[in-house]
Write a protein that holds these residues in place. Sequence first.
Motif, PDB file in Angstrom:
ATOM      1  N   VAL A 294       0.868  -1.183   0.000  1.00 27.83           N
ATOM      2  CA  VAL A 294       0.000   0.000   0.000  1.00 27.83           C
ATOM      3  C   VAL A 294       0.901   1.228   0.000  1.00 27.83           C
ATOM      4  N   ALA A 295       0.670   2.131  -0.932  1.00 30.77           N
ATOM      5  CA  ALA A 295       1.489   3.343  -1.029  1.00 30.77           C
ATOM      6  C   ALA A 295       0.582   4.533  -1.288  1.00 30.77           C
ATOM      7  N   ALA A 296       1.037   5.715  -0.880  1.00 30.80           N
ATOM      8  CA  ALA A 296       0.303   6.964  -1.108  1.00 30.80           C
ATOM      9  C   ALA A 296       1.304   8.098  -1.205  1.00 30.80           C
ATOM     10  N   ASP A 297       1.047   9.022  -2.139  1.00 31.20           N
ATOM     11  CA  ASP A 297       1.969  10.132  -2.325  1.00 31.20           C
ATOM     12  C   ASP A 297       1.250  11.197  -3.144  1.00 31.20           C
ATOM     13  N   ARG A 298       2.019  12.242  -3.459  1.00 24.65           N
ATOM     14  CA  ARG A 298       1.497  13.347  -4.255  1.00 24.65           C
ATOM     15  C   ARG A 298       2.136  13.305  -5.638  1.00 24.65           C
ATOM     16  N   TRP A 299       1.317  13.496  -6.671  1.00 23.21           N
ATOM     17  CA  TRP A 299       1.810  13.583  -8.035  1.00 23.21           C
ATOM     18  C   TRP A 299       1.707  15.042  -8.481  1.00 23.21           C
ATOM     19  N   GLY A 300       2.707  15.517  -9.208  1.00 24.54           N
ATOM     20  CA  GLY A 300       2.670  16.894  -9.656  1.00 24.54           C
ATOM     21  C   GLY A 300       3.894  17.656  -9.247  1.00 24.54           C
ATOM     22  N   ALA A 301       4.865  16.976  -8.620  1.00 25.33           N
ATOM     23  CA  ALA A 301       6.108  17.637  -8.272  1.00 25.33           C
ATOM     24  C   ALA A 301       6.952  17.816  -9.528  1.00 25.33           C
ATOM     25  N   GLY A 342      -1.855  22.313  -4.922  1.00 26.92           N
ATOM     26  CA  GLY A 342      -2.690  21.592  -5.876  1.00 26.92           C
ATOM     27  C   GLY A 342      -2.060  20.278  -6.265  1.00 26.92           C
ATOM     28  N   GLY A 343      -2.360  19.776  -7.466  1.00 31.07           N
ATOM     29  CA  GLY A 343      -1.832  18.518  -7.942  1.00 31.07           C
ATOM     30  C   GLY A 343      -2.770  17.373  -7.623  1.00 31.07           C
ATOM     31  N   TRP A 344      -2.283  16.170  -7.938  1.00 31.85           N
ATOM     32  CA  TRP A 344      -3.054  14.952  -7.712  1.00 31.85           C
ATOM     33  C   TRP A 344      -2.425  14.139  -6.593  1.00 31.85           C
ATOM     34  N   LEU A 345      -3.267  13.552  -5.771  1.00 32.85           N
ATOM     35  CA  LEU A 345      -2.852  12.596  -4.764  1.00 32.85           C
ATOM     36  C   LEU A 345      -3.197  11.199  -5.248  1.00 32.85           C
ATOM     37  N   TRP A 346      -2.417  10.210  -4.846  1.00 31.50           N
ATOM     38  CA  TRP A 346      -2.710   8.849  -5.283  1.00 31.50           C
ATOM     39  C   TRP A 346      -2.488   7.867  -4.149  1.00 31.50           C
ATOM     40  N   VAL A 347      -3.288   6.815  -4.195  1.00 28.20           N
ATOM     41  CA  VAL A 347      -3.157   5.677  -3.290  1.00 28.20           C
ATOM     42  C   VAL A 347      -3.148   4.423  -4.150  1.00 28.20           C
ATOM     43  N   THR A 348      -2.190   3.554  -3.933  1.00 29.04           N
ATOM     44  CA  THR A 348      -2.107   2.316  -4.690  1.00 29.04           C
ATOM     45  C   THR A 348      -2.165   1.124  -3.738  1.00 29.04           C
ATOM     46  N   VAL A 349      -2.773   0.045  -4.229  1.00 26.87           N
ATOM     47  CA  VAL A 349      -2.793  -1.246  -3.534  1.00 26.87           C
ATOM     48  C   VAL A 349      -2.342  -2.296  -4.547  1.00 26.87           C
ATOM     49  N   ARG A 350      -1.197  -2.928  -4.259  1.00 25.99           N
ATOM     50  CA  ARG A 350      -0.653  -3.931  -5.169  1.00 25.99           C
ATOM     51  C   ARG A 350      -0.702  -5.286  -4.482  1.00 25.99           C
ATOM     52  N   ASP A 351      -1.124  -6.319  -5.216  1.00 27.12           N
ATOM     53  CA  ASP A 351      -1.207  -7.665  -4.666  1.00 27.12           C
ATOM     54  C   ASP A 351      -0.340  -8.612  -5.475  1.00 27.12           C
ATOM     55  N   ASP A 352      -0.185  -9.828  -4.974  1.00 29.19           N
ATOM     56  CA  ASP A 352       0.556 -10.896  -5.650  1.00 29.19           C
ATOM     57  C   ASP A 352      -0.404 -11.937  -6.217  1.00 29.19           C
ATOM     58  N   GLY A 353      -1.604 -11.497  -6.563  1.00 30.35           N
ATOM     59  CA  GLY A 353      -2.607 -12.413  -7.055  1.00 30.35           C
ATOM     60  C   GLY A 353      -2.371 -12.874  -8.483  1.00 30.35           C
ATOM     61  N   PRO A 354      -3.375 -13.503  -9.093  1.00 31.07           N
ATOM     62  CA  PRO A 354      -3.217 -14.063 -10.440  1.00 31.07           C
ATOM     63  C   PRO A 354      -3.120 -13.013 -11.532  1.00 31.07           C
TER      64      PRO A 354
END
Length: 431
Positions: A294-301, A342-354
């Motif tokens: 799980v990761a979260a950060d700001r995009w737009g730098a 301003g800018g965009w914020l993002w949250v990602t969830v990555r799995d090891d699934g199929p």
Amino acid sequence: MIHTIRFRLTVLYSGLLFLLAALVLGGIYYAVSRTTEQRSYATEIAKTYRDGEYVGKQEVVFIEEVENAINVGTLATLRDYSLYTLGGLFAASLGIGWLLSGRVLRPVRSITRTTEEIQATDLSRRITLRGPSDELKDLADTIDTMLDRLEEAFRAQRQLIDDASHELRSPLTIIRANVDAVLLSPEASEEERGRAVAVVDRATTRMTRLVEDLLASARRQGTAFADTDLDLSRVAVEACEEYAALATARGLTITRRLMPGLETTGDQDALRRAVANLLSNAVRLSPPGGRVRVAADRWGATDMISGGASRLRPLHRAAGWAAARSGHQKTGHREAAVDEAGGWLWVTVRDDGPGLAAEDQARVFDRFWRGEASRRDRHTGLGLAIVRQIVESHGGRVAVHSRIGEGATFVLWLPARGGAPGPAPDHNPFP
């Protein structure tokens, strides 16, 4: 007719005009009357001489008396004509006021006719009032906006009923068949009854999950969010804490890379549910011993490159994460300068699934779409649809990046508190 607003407006217009004219004419009459003595002219007897000889006595009038008599007559004439004018003006103002009030109220009649023709079964019609941008135009536009919300609410209600009737038919049929064939049969063995009870329990569990997902989906289609200022990284932390125990029980590890200070505006409970739905799928599909990232950060730098060139990139370099954990961000010639406004914020969830095939990635957020793994464990197929509804209602977008056998990365793009500078990026910020 006397109880209509048109009649009241006509009387009001006429009464005000009559009162104003009466005040003006009354003021003029009063001013003239103050300079004129209300009396008849007086005469006197004077001796008359002609060529120096006395010819007798004669009745004479002073010039001032003649002028006063003329003024008295003029004042009477002014009074009479003023009364005639006031009467004619009142009659004319009634007619003119009736016409003007009818013209002013014409948009109101149009609004009334249109709203009377709108039925609960057909909310597609709109007033679309044309004309100047005045209060009546604002009223019509407000009613049109209300009808848009009502139409969306009725549509969501019909869809909820259709979806519920469609999806609940199968588990209800299963329950009914097991009750009739096994539980009510005196010849059924205890083993058969035990299997039937297990089947009924799974069907009722599926029904419960389905009803909860349908209700959540219907709520997220509306706009009744409790918007507050929030930290997106904190939302992700709370969602991770909810699934920490379940992940441990399945032999999984949840790793977090969350940059603090990701401020945005939205419904914290709704966004937490969106991240939680992604974590639910990741924990369910990842094999034992796998990891959920799980990761979260700001995009737009803007990363300052030597020579003056610049490009947009996410801030999840190792140095950045270390500085974020220590509570500050290092700066330098090649370090990122974040636009906090301003800018965009993002949250990602990555799995090891199929993973997902390319043709399935376009349908994964559709209602009731289920992959092979979801069909095996009888999930409803509403979780990702709810995620998309929540994110889009906050002005963001959701995306998936995946390959068969390599897991999947789900990305939630949300505008920062100061607003997003443009459309959300369409690539993976956490490769």
